[in-house]
Structure formats: structure tokens, C-alpha cells
Write a protein that holds these residues in place. Structure first.
Motif, PDB file in Angstrom:
ATOM      1  N   PRO A 289     -12.607 -17.874 -31.566  1.00 23.13           N
ATOM      2  CA  PRO A 289     -12.026 -17.093 -32.665  1.00 23.13           C
ATOM      3  C   PRO A 289     -12.932 -15.899 -32.990  1.00 23.13           C
ATOM      4  CG  PRO A 289     -12.034 -19.429 -33.202  1.00 23.13           C
ATOM      5  CD  PRO A 289     -12.886 -19.256 -31.974  1.00 23.13           C
ATOM      6  N   THR A 290     -12.326 -14.737 -33.082  1.00 20.50           N
ATOM      7  CA  THR A 290     -13.127 -13.532 -33.318  1.00 20.50           C
ATOM      8  C   THR A 290     -12.468 -12.603 -34.327  1.00 20.50           C
ATOM      9  OG1 THR A 290     -12.003 -12.395 -31.506  1.00 20.50           O
ATOM     10  CG2 THR A 290     -14.080 -13.452 -30.971  1.00 20.50           C
ATOM     11  N   ALA A 291     -13.300 -11.689 -34.816  1.00 22.53           N
ATOM     12  CA  ALA A 291     -12.803 -10.569 -35.615  1.00 22.53           C
ATOM     13  C   ALA A 291     -12.683  -9.360 -34.692  1.00 22.53           C
ATOM     14  CB  ALA A 291     -13.772 -10.272 -36.743  1.00 22.53           C
ATOM     15  N   PHE A 292     -11.815  -8.439 -35.030  1.00 30.17           N
ATOM     16  CA  PHE A 292     -11.533  -7.294 -34.154  1.00 30.17           C
ATOM     17  C   PHE A 292     -11.796  -6.003 -34.933  1.00 30.17           C
ATOM     18  CE2 PHE A 292      -7.843  -4.799 -32.064  1.00 30.17           C
ATOM     19  CZ  PHE A 292      -8.637  -4.368 -31.007  1.00 30.17           C
ATOM     20  N   CYS A 293     -12.745  -5.201 -34.425  1.00 28.20           N
ATOM     21  CA  CYS A 293     -13.143  -3.993 -35.152  1.00 28.20           C
ATOM     22  C   CYS A 293     -13.188  -2.803 -34.209  1.00 28.20           C
ATOM     23  CB  CYS A 293     -14.556  -4.126 -35.721  1.00 28.20           C
ATOM     24  SG  CYS A 293     -14.816  -5.596 -36.672  1.00 28.20           S
ATOM     25  N   SER A 294     -13.243  -1.617 -34.794  1.00 33.29           N
ATOM     26  CA  SER A 294     -13.457  -0.430 -33.974  1.00 33.29           C
ATOM     27  C   SER A 294     -14.961  -0.178 -33.903  1.00 33.29           C
ATOM     28  CB  SER A 294     -12.760   0.771 -34.589  1.00 33.29           C
ATOM     29  OG  SER A 294     -13.540   1.276 -35.655  1.00 33.29           O
ATOM     30  N   TYR A 295     -15.371   0.687 -32.993  1.00 33.42           N
ATOM     31  CA  TYR A 295     -16.797   0.926 -32.842  1.00 33.42           C
ATOM     32  C   TYR A 295     -17.428   1.558 -34.058  1.00 33.42           C
ATOM     33  CZ  TYR A 295     -18.065  -1.059 -28.511  1.00 33.42           C
ATOM     34  OH  TYR A 295     -18.372  -1.975 -27.565  1.00 33.42           O
ATOM     35  N   THR A 296     -16.593   2.232 -34.858  1.00 35.34           N
ATOM     36  CA  THR A 296     -17.147   2.832 -36.064  1.00 35.34           C
ATOM     37  C   THR A 296     -17.117   1.848 -37.225  1.00 35.34           C
ATOM     38  OG1 THR A 296     -14.962   3.783 -36.312  1.00 35.34           O
ATOM     39  CG2 THR A 296     -16.683   5.237 -35.507  1.00 35.34           C
TER      40      THR A 296
ATOM     41  N   LYS B  90     -19.932 -11.032 -28.552  1.00 35.17           N
ATOM     42  CA  LYS B  90     -19.202  -9.780 -28.607  1.00 35.17           C
ATOM     43  C   LYS B  90     -18.357  -9.572 -27.364  1.00 35.17           C
ATOM     44  CE  LYS B  90     -20.270  -4.948 -29.606  1.00 35.17           C
ATOM     45  NZ  LYS B  90     -21.336  -4.035 -29.996  1.00 35.17           N
ATOM     46  N   GLY B  91     -17.133  -9.175 -27.560  1.00 36.86           N
ATOM     47  CA  GLY B  91     -16.269  -8.874 -26.435  1.00 36.86           C
ATOM     48  C   GLY B  91     -15.795  -7.440 -26.551  1.00 36.86           C
ATOM     49  N   GLU B  92     -15.436  -6.865 -25.434  1.00 39.45           N
ATOM     50  CA  GLU B  92     -14.918  -5.505 -25.478  1.00 39.45           C
ATOM     51  C   GLU B  92     -13.574  -5.449 -24.790  1.00 39.45           C
ATOM     52  OE1 GLU B  92     -17.732  -2.589 -24.297  1.00 39.45           O
ATOM     53  OE2 GLU B  92     -19.386  -3.612 -25.303  1.00 39.45           O
TER      54      GLU B  92
ATOM     55  N   ALA C 293      -6.876   6.831 -33.676  1.00 41.05           N
ATOM     56  CA  ALA C 293      -6.624   8.162 -33.145  1.00 41.05           C
ATOM     57  C   ALA C 293      -7.684   9.109 -33.677  1.00 41.05           C
ATOM     58  CB  ALA C 293      -5.243   8.631 -33.550  1.00 41.05           C
ATOM     59  N   THR C 294      -8.050   8.909 -34.937  1.00 38.40           N
ATOM     60  CA  THR C 294      -9.000   9.825 -35.550  1.00 38.40           C
ATOM     61  C   THR C 294     -10.443   9.410 -35.312  1.00 38.40           C
ATOM     62  OG1 THR C 294      -8.481   8.604 -37.533  1.00 38.40           O
ATOM     63  CG2 THR C 294      -7.626  10.822 -37.387  1.00 38.40           C
ATOM     64  N   PHE C 295     -10.659   8.164 -35.012  1.00 38.07           N
ATOM     65  CA  PHE C 295     -12.031   7.734 -34.803  1.00 38.07           C
ATOM     66  C   PHE C 295     -12.258   7.418 -33.330  1.00 38.07           C
ATOM     67  CE2 PHE C 295     -13.348   7.836 -39.118  1.00 38.07           C
ATOM     68  CZ  PHE C 295     -12.170   7.656 -39.843  1.00 38.07           C
ATOM     69  N   GLU C 296     -12.592   6.186 -33.083  1.00 42.05           N
ATOM     70  CA  GLU C 296     -12.984   5.821 -31.730  1.00 42.05           C
ATOM     71  C   GLU C 296     -11.885   4.925 -31.181  1.00 42.05           C
ATOM     72  OE1 GLU C 296     -16.265   5.572 -29.481  1.00 42.05           O
ATOM     73  OE2 GLU C 296     -14.312   5.129 -28.624  1.00 42.05           O
ATOM     74  N   ALA C 297     -11.453   5.184 -29.978  1.00 44.42           N
ATOM     75  CA  ALA C 297     -10.306   4.456 -29.460  1.00 44.42           C
ATOM     76  C   ALA C 297     -10.624   2.997 -29.116  1.00 44.42           C
ATOM     77  CB  ALA C 297      -9.753   5.153 -28.235  1.00 44.42           C
ATOM     78  N   ARG C 298     -11.859   2.725 -28.749  1.00 40.91           N
ATOM     79  CA  ARG C 298     -12.171   1.373 -28.286  1.00 40.91           C
ATOM     80  C   ARG C 298     -12.383   0.397 -29.433  1.00 40.91           C
ATOM     81  NH1 ARG C 298     -15.253   0.782 -23.407  1.00 40.91           N
ATOM     82  NH2 ARG C 298     -17.106   0.421 -24.633  1.00 40.91           N
ATOM     83  N   GLY C 299     -12.031  -0.820 -29.185  1.00 37.26           N
ATOM     84  CA  GLY C 299     -12.267  -1.844 -30.187  1.00 37.26           C
ATOM     85  C   GLY C 299     -13.128  -2.936 -29.586  1.00 37.26           C
ATOM     86  N   TYR C 300     -13.798  -3.710 -30.437  1.00 36.91           N
ATOM     87  CA  TYR C 300     -14.530  -4.853 -29.910  1.00 36.91           C
ATOM     88  C   TYR C 300     -14.280  -6.074 -30.780  1.00 36.91           C
ATOM     89  CZ  TYR C 300     -18.129  -4.323 -33.513  1.00 36.91           C
ATOM     90  OH  TYR C 300     -18.785  -4.256 -34.701  1.00 36.91           O
ATOM     91  N   THR C 301     -14.495  -7.237 -30.183  1.00 41.31           N
ATOM     92  CA  THR C 301     -14.287  -8.478 -30.914  1.00 41.31           C
ATOM     93  C   THR C 301     -15.639  -9.125 -31.193  1.00 41.31           C
ATOM     94  OG1 THR C 301     -13.978  -9.526 -28.757  1.00 41.31           O
ATOM     95  CG2 THR C 301     -12.002  -9.016 -30.014  1.00 41.31           C
TER      96      THR C 301
END
Ligand code: ADP
Ligand code: MG
Length: 695
Positions: free
Chosen positions: A146-153, A105-107, A120-128
Motif C-alpha cells: 500500500p502506497t501514497a501517490f505524489c508528484s515530484y514537487t 519508493k516506486g516510480e 501539466a503545470t508542475f512535474e509530469a512524473r509521479g512516485y509512490t
């Protein structure tokens, strides 16, 4: 340039692949990792820790000092942020460390990537999150994970995750269908071979053109005396400087485990193509992203610039990317390969029918999947399939489908009774199926070739659409057939019904013909001419239902993607408009004024000398008229851009399409005429003749 000696040795030498894993991982860890890769299950923390250390040691041996989580945000290019392996020790030194946690996991935070309002409506940070199905590799001193990129929610923010989900969806449904044919298959993989077109132009020319620098395409440029009409570039011999580029490109791609296979000159001057051997689509997508990046980098080393824009030069063929797509079982069977036995035939025809139904029902999605400001200049122009989605299946298959539909014997070409249960499909000769180059979605013997993609696109998008749409049709077929009393009858009935319902999407004629546009309209097919027109259909109810049913996207994710794409569209046009205006004011008009000055002096001198003849005066008059026009049209463009409303993305996209694009075209007309009248030494940047033709 170094000559490659041992390609097998070179191939994949920078990839943490099977061989390396087997060498460097304890047996049980390797087994667990393979299971994760195969089944997409979560990975244990202790397994991850061992893998991380092995990866790091291997990467260090390849000269890496950093690692990066490599991901595919909505921008279309890949993203990376590099961290070094160093970790301070007690005695003030460092050691090289890489933990399982860092691998998994990366941040990157990365809050500046477009999210279409999601964050904008959820969580600004994303993680890989590490995608263990795609190999890590070393490039430019970094270990790429190689990673997938998601928001914290949990909202997905990239193109990789939905691609993996769509692969899962189509695999699941294809396995259900195969079970009906008595085949116990655990996994079906969507396979893709993307043929990549590109231009190589000289770096010095590029550096002198702001339009190429800022927008990737020329916003001005009169037609050179010679274009591509002699067709002497296509498959022509490759000039040494380009050959040197291609050789190094192959070498770099092979090191990264990319199956670069074919290279040749394309139709347009300075245009070339590279085709890899196909692989499963998630790998193909990673590899194509890498290919585009490596192309650009290697080009620079050879003092070229690699243009991946879909239409860098007006009046000259643009660049596309043919997406060859099929489905393949883990037992090595290509599901779009016409069969040799009656039951294989039936199976093939069922999958073929699924694709036909999918393309018909989700035409709009396929169109949207290739929509971009750049590709709008190609679709419908002479070299690319039109904006209307249709399929080509060739005469032989058409004959078979006609026979099935009408319940008649298929005797035209094969003289065998076409009964799904009894006879064998004729061998379908490849050359007759590949003849139609104008079809957007052509069956080419054992795969479909989707030809509407622009050269710069991330192939994830169209393949997400194809995979999911086909998954949906296979789901419906499986639902129906699993409950059938007599499979053979039910199958024949289903195919007959679906062919009848969806045959309007099949068009074996010339897609470039104007008559086709009218015909397509009569058939009720979509003709979504521009990106602005196409994109709003993304969130049509049927499409939302499709993606949510197969867990590829949530409704919010689709809405956010639509918005991000619309934004990208009008922002692209805005940059182009501003660049255009800038070039007119800063470069073209001043050059014209200088020339006008010289002409005026010549007119005056002639008069003073009492010399007859007035060509200078006439030329001056014409140039003066055109510069007036150019100045006025440029001011109009400026005011149209300035008047862009503060509005939501869809409205802005329409505004830029309806108002700004025509204003840009109006600026280009006098500018291109001036280019042909104004002396060469005055013109402020290289012309098409300078850029595209060389000695
Ligand atoms: P062309 O289209 O120029 O005639 P080919 O048909 O040989 O060339 O292949 C074009 C591309 O299609 C290549 O990248 C090839 O690897 C790919 N391809 C071939 N078979 C399949 C398949 N079953 N699935 C996906 N792609 C395939
Ligand atoms: Mg091809």
C-alpha cells in the motif's frame, strides 16, 4: 467449492501482519517499524532493507513472483504496476531480490492518471511512497505494498494521503479536547465500518448489453410487471448460486485480513450487502477498495457480474454504502459512546456537538464528497437520503439537547436533572436511534452513519471531509476551553451556544417527504441537487481555509481535485450518451424495423386473404410512430453532444447536466415503450425481467 475449515487460520494468511512481522523481523527492526507505524515518522534505510527482504521471503513462500506499489489515484479505483523480483546473476540465471529502496519508493510514472491540471503545470512524473500503516499482502501472485501517490514537487495525486492527513488532524484536536477531561491520550483514530451493497447478475445477460459493459448501468429498460413492491427479496433466503459466491467471497476476504462479517439479500431483486467489522479508516478504505475488486473477481468465477454502479436499474433501488463513523482512542474508548458518569456525559456531548457543528458548517463538503454522475440517480430518489444534508439524533438525545439549549430540566423521559456536571445521561436505546432510515447522517447509538455514499465510491473522500471538519470544530472548542476559568460552566455555555447556532441541521422527521425540501430551504440548508451544481462549492473560501489550516490539501490540490471531479462527471455522461445513441442506431431501431416488416407482411397477407380485423395494422401504426420519435430524439441527442462547447470543466459539467441528460431521457421514453410493444424474439438485448428475475 472448498469448505472453510479453520477461519482463524485462514484469516489474514495472505497478509504481512503483526504476527508475521514478529516472526520474521529481528526484534529491533520490528520495534523501529512499529514506531514508524505508530508515529508516522520516516523510516531508516537500513530498517527498510531488512523489512524488504523479510517481506520478499514471506511473499515467495506465499507463491508471489512479483511486487506492486498499490495506490489510489483520483480515478476511484486502485492502480498497480507489477515488477518481478528477478534479478540476473553472473552465471546467466536469476535470483529473487527486493531492496529497501524498492519497498519505500516506486516510480510508476503513471502520467496518464487524472490530476486536474496539477501535473501539466508542475512535474509530469509521479512516485509512490510506502504507507507502513497499512499491511502489505499477497494477491494473485504479487506482493501488494500500500502506497501514497505524489508528484515530484510534493503535490498529492491520490486519495490515501489526504485521508491519512485528515486522520492526523482529527487525532491531534481530539487529544487536545481529551486533555481537558484529564485524559492523556496519544492517538485518536477515526473508525469506519462501510456496509457495501451490490448487484449480482448473470454474465450472459451482461455480455449482451453494451450499456452495462460501457457504463455499468442500463440506459434502457421498461419496468418489469413485478418490481420490489412485495419486499420478498429483502433478507430473503439466499439462493444457492449466490450463497456459493458469498462463501467464496468471505474466504478470499478473510485471507486478505478483511473482517467480512454480515451478508444478506437487499431490497431490490439480485441485490445483496456485505458489512465488515469496523477498523481505523485508512485500513477500512484500503479494505473496501479490495472488497469491491474481490467481489468483481469472485463473481466472474460463479458466472455472475458484480455491479457496483449506484443505480444500475431505473425504478429499482440503487446501491449505496453506509459509512459508519466514530472516533476511538488508543486506549479503546469510543468517543461517541454516551457515558455512564457525569464527566463522560459532558465529554460525549462535547464530541456530539462538534459533529453537529461540523455537519452544519460543512454540509456542502459532505454533499460534494458523495457527488458523482451515478449517485445523482440515487440521492433524492426513493431509496436514498435526499441531496439535502441533515442529521438525525433521535428523540432521547433531542430531548437532552433541547433541555441544554433552554436551560431547563430534562424530565420528559428520564426524570433526572440534566446538568452536565451532575447527573448521568440516560442509556440511549439503540433501537430508537436507528429507526429513521431516511436521514443522511444518523446517530445510531455510538456512531454516526453517513448514508449518502454511492456503492462505487472510494470511502476516502467522505471520510477526509468528516475527519477534517470535525477536527476544525474540536480545534475551536479546545482553543476556547483551554483558556476557561471554570471548565464546567464554560463547557455548558459552549454546548448551549453551539446547539442553538446549529440545530437547523437536525431533522428527525421523514427525509423522503416533499415538505422537508421546503422546510430545509426555510432553514437555509443547501440543496445541491446534482454533481454539476455541488462540485463548484468545493473550492469555496471556507472550504479552502478548512483544508489548508489542517494541512490536508493545498489550495492548488483542491482546485485540481475539483477539476478532475468535474471532468469525470461530464466524461461519464458523454460515454452514456454515446452508448445510448449507438444502441439505438445499431440495435433497437434495426430490431424495430424487422418487426415492422413482419407486421406489414401480416397486414398485407390478411388483406389478400380477405380476413377482417386490423390489430396488426394498429400495432404497426403505434410502433411506427414510436420509432419515428426514437429516431428523431436520438438525432437530437447526437447533435446536442456534438455541440458541446470547448470550455472549462465547470461549464462542460453544466452543459452535460442541462442539455445532454434531458436529451438522454427523451430518447429513453420511446425506447422503453417500444420494448413493451415489440415481440420478445425481436428485442436485441435482455430486459429487466430477464436480468432480475430467475427461476
Ligand atoms: P446495522 O447498521 O445494520 O444495524 P451495526 O450497527 O451492527 O449494523 O453495524 C453497522 C456497521 O457499523 C458495521 O460495519 C460495524 O462494524 C460498524 N460499527 C460499529 N461500531 C462502530 C464504530 N464505533 N465506529 C465505526 N463503525 C462502527
Ligand atoms: Mg447500517
Amino acid at each position: 467449492m472448498s469448505r472453510v475449515k479453520n477461519v482463524p487460520e485462514l484469516f489474514g494468511s495472505m497478509v504481512f501482519n503483526e504476527t508475521v512481522m514478529q516472526e520474521r523481523l529481528p526484534k529491533d527492526v520490528y520495534r523501529k517499524l512499529k514506531k514508524t507505524m505508530r508515529e508516522g515518522t520516516a523510516i531508516d534505510a537500513d530498517v527498510a532493507a531488512v523489512v524488504a527482504t523479510a517481506m520478499k521471503d514471506w511473499a515467495l513462500s506465499k507463491g508471489a513472483t512479483h511486487y506492486t506499489h498499490w495506490f489510489q489515484p483520483l480515478t476511484g479505483v486502485t492502480a498497480e504496476k507489477h515488477d518481478s523480483f528477478i534479478s540476473p546473476t553472473d552465471n546467466g540465471g536469476v535470483m529473487m531480490e527486493f531492496s529497501g529502496k524498492e519497498l519505500i519508493k516506486g516510480e510508476p510514472d503513471a502520467s496518464s492518471f487524472p490530476s486536474g491540471g496539477l501535473r501539466a503545470t508542475f512535474e509530469a512524473r509521479g512516485y509512490t511512497a510506502w504507507d507502513p500503516t497499512s499491511y502489505a499482502f499477497v494477491k494473485d501472485g504479487s506482493l501488494y505494498i500500500p502506497t501514497a501517490f505524489c508528484s515530484y514537487t510534493g503535490q498529492i495525486l491520490d486519495k490515501k494521503t489526504p485521508l491519512l492527513r485528515s486522520m492526523e488532524a482529527v487525532s491531534k484536536q481530539a487529544c487536545r479536547v481529551l486533555k481537558l477531561f484529564g485524559k492523556d491520550v496519544r492517538n485518536v483514530s477515526a473508525t469506519v465500518g462501510p456496509e457495501q451493497e451490490y448487484f449480482l447478475i448473470d454474465r450472459d445477460d451482461y455480455a449482451k448489453r453494451k450499456d452495462l459493459i460501457f457504463t455499468g448501468r442500463t440506459l434502457f429498460g421498461a419496468r418489469p410487471p413485478k418490481g420490489q413492491e412485495m419486499e420478498d427479496h429483502y433478507f430473503g433466503s439466499i439462493r444457492p448460486r449466490v450463497a456459493a459466491f458469498m462463501a467464496e467471497l468471505d474466504e478470499e476476504l478473510w485471507k486478505l485480513g478483511i473482517f467480512s462479517k454480515t451478508k444478506h439479500n437487499e431490497v431490490a431483486p439480485c441485490q445483496h450487502e456485505m458489512a465488515p467489522v469496523f477498523t481505523s479508516v485508512n485500513i477500512a478504505s484500503d479494505h473496501n477498495q479490495l472488497t469491491m475488486e474481490v467481489m468483481k473477481r469472485v463473481a466472474q468465477k460463479h458466472h455472475f457480474i458484480c455491479l457496483l454502479h449506484e443505480k444500475p436499474f431505473d425504478g429499482i433501488n440503487g446501491s449505496g454504502k453506509h459509512n459508519n463513523w466514530s472516533l476511538s482512542t488508543d486506549t479503546g474508548e469510543n468517543l461517541l459512546e454516551p457515558g455512564k458518569t457525569p464527566s463522560e456525559n459532558a465529554q460525549f456531548l462535547l464530541f456530539l456537538t462538534a459533529v453537529i457543528k461540523a455537519v452544519d458548517e460543512y454540509q456542502d463538503l459532505l454533499r460534494i464528497s458523495v457527488a458523482s454522475a451515478g449517485n445523482d440517480h440515487r440521492l433524492g430518489a426513493n431509496e436514498a437520503p435526499p441531496a439535502i444534508v441533515s442529521m438525525f439524533i433521535g428523540d432521547e438525545l433531542q430531548g437532552i439537547l433541547d433541555a441544554i439549549e433552554s436551560g431547563e430540566d430534562y424530565t420528559e423521559k428520564v426524570k433526572t436533572k440534566m446538568d452536565l456536571g451532575v447527573s448521568v445521561l440516560p442509556d440511549i436505546p439503540r433501537d430508537t436511534t436507528d429507526r429513521n432510515r431516511t436521514s443522511p447522517f444518523a446517530f445510531t447509538g455510538n456512531k454516526f452513519e453517513f448514508r449518502m455514499l454511492g456503492s462505487a465510491i472510494n470511502i476516502a473522500c467522505p471520510n477526509i471531509m468528516i475527519n477534517t471538519a470535525v477536527a476544525e470544530e474540536l480545534r475551536q472548542f479546545a482553543d476556547e476551553l483551554e483558556g476557561a476559568q471554570d471548565l464546567r460552566t464554560a463547557l455548558t455555555e459552549l454546548i448551549r451556544r453551539e446547539i442553538k447556532a446549529h440545530k437547523r441541521i437536525i431533522f428527525n422527521g421523514n427525509g423522503y417527504d416533499d415538505a422537508w425540501v421546503a422546510e430545509a430551504e426555510a432553514r437555509g440548508l443547501h440543496n445541491l441537487k446534482s454533481t454539476a451544481e455541488a462540485l463548484p462549492h468545493y473550492t469555496d473560501e471556507a472550504n479552502v481555509e478548512l483544508f489548508t489550516r489542517h494541512n490536508v490539501y493545498t489550495r492548488e490540490e483542491m482546485e485540481s481535485r475539483e477539476e478532475a471531479l468535474l471532468e469525470e462527471y461530464y466524461k461519464t455522461l458523454r460515454i452514456e450518451a454515446l452508448t445510448m445513441s449507438d444502441m439505438v442506431r445499431e440495435e433497437i431501431l434495426p430490431a424495430c424495423v424487422t418487426y415492422e416488416g413482419d407486421l406489414s407482411r401480416a397486414v398485407r397477407n390478411k388483406k389478400e386473404a380477405g380476413v377482417a380485423g386490423g390489430m396488426e395494422a394498429e400495432l404497426l401504426g403505434r410502433i411506427s410512430e414510436l420509432t419515428e420519435e426514437l429516431y428523431n430524439k436520438c438525432r437530437e441527442l447526437d447533435s446536442v453532444v456534438a455541440a458541446a462547447p470547448r470550455a472549462e470543466a465547470e461549464m462542460l459539467a453544466n452543459y452535460y447536466h442541462d442539455m445532454v441528460l434531458p436529451a438522454m431521457e427523451a430518447v429513453r421514453v420511446p425506447a422503453d415503450k417500444l420494448e413493451m410493444l415489440v415481440g420478445k424474439k425481436y428485442w436485441p438485448f435482455p430486459t429487466y425481467s430477464d436480468i432480475l428475475f430467475y427461476v
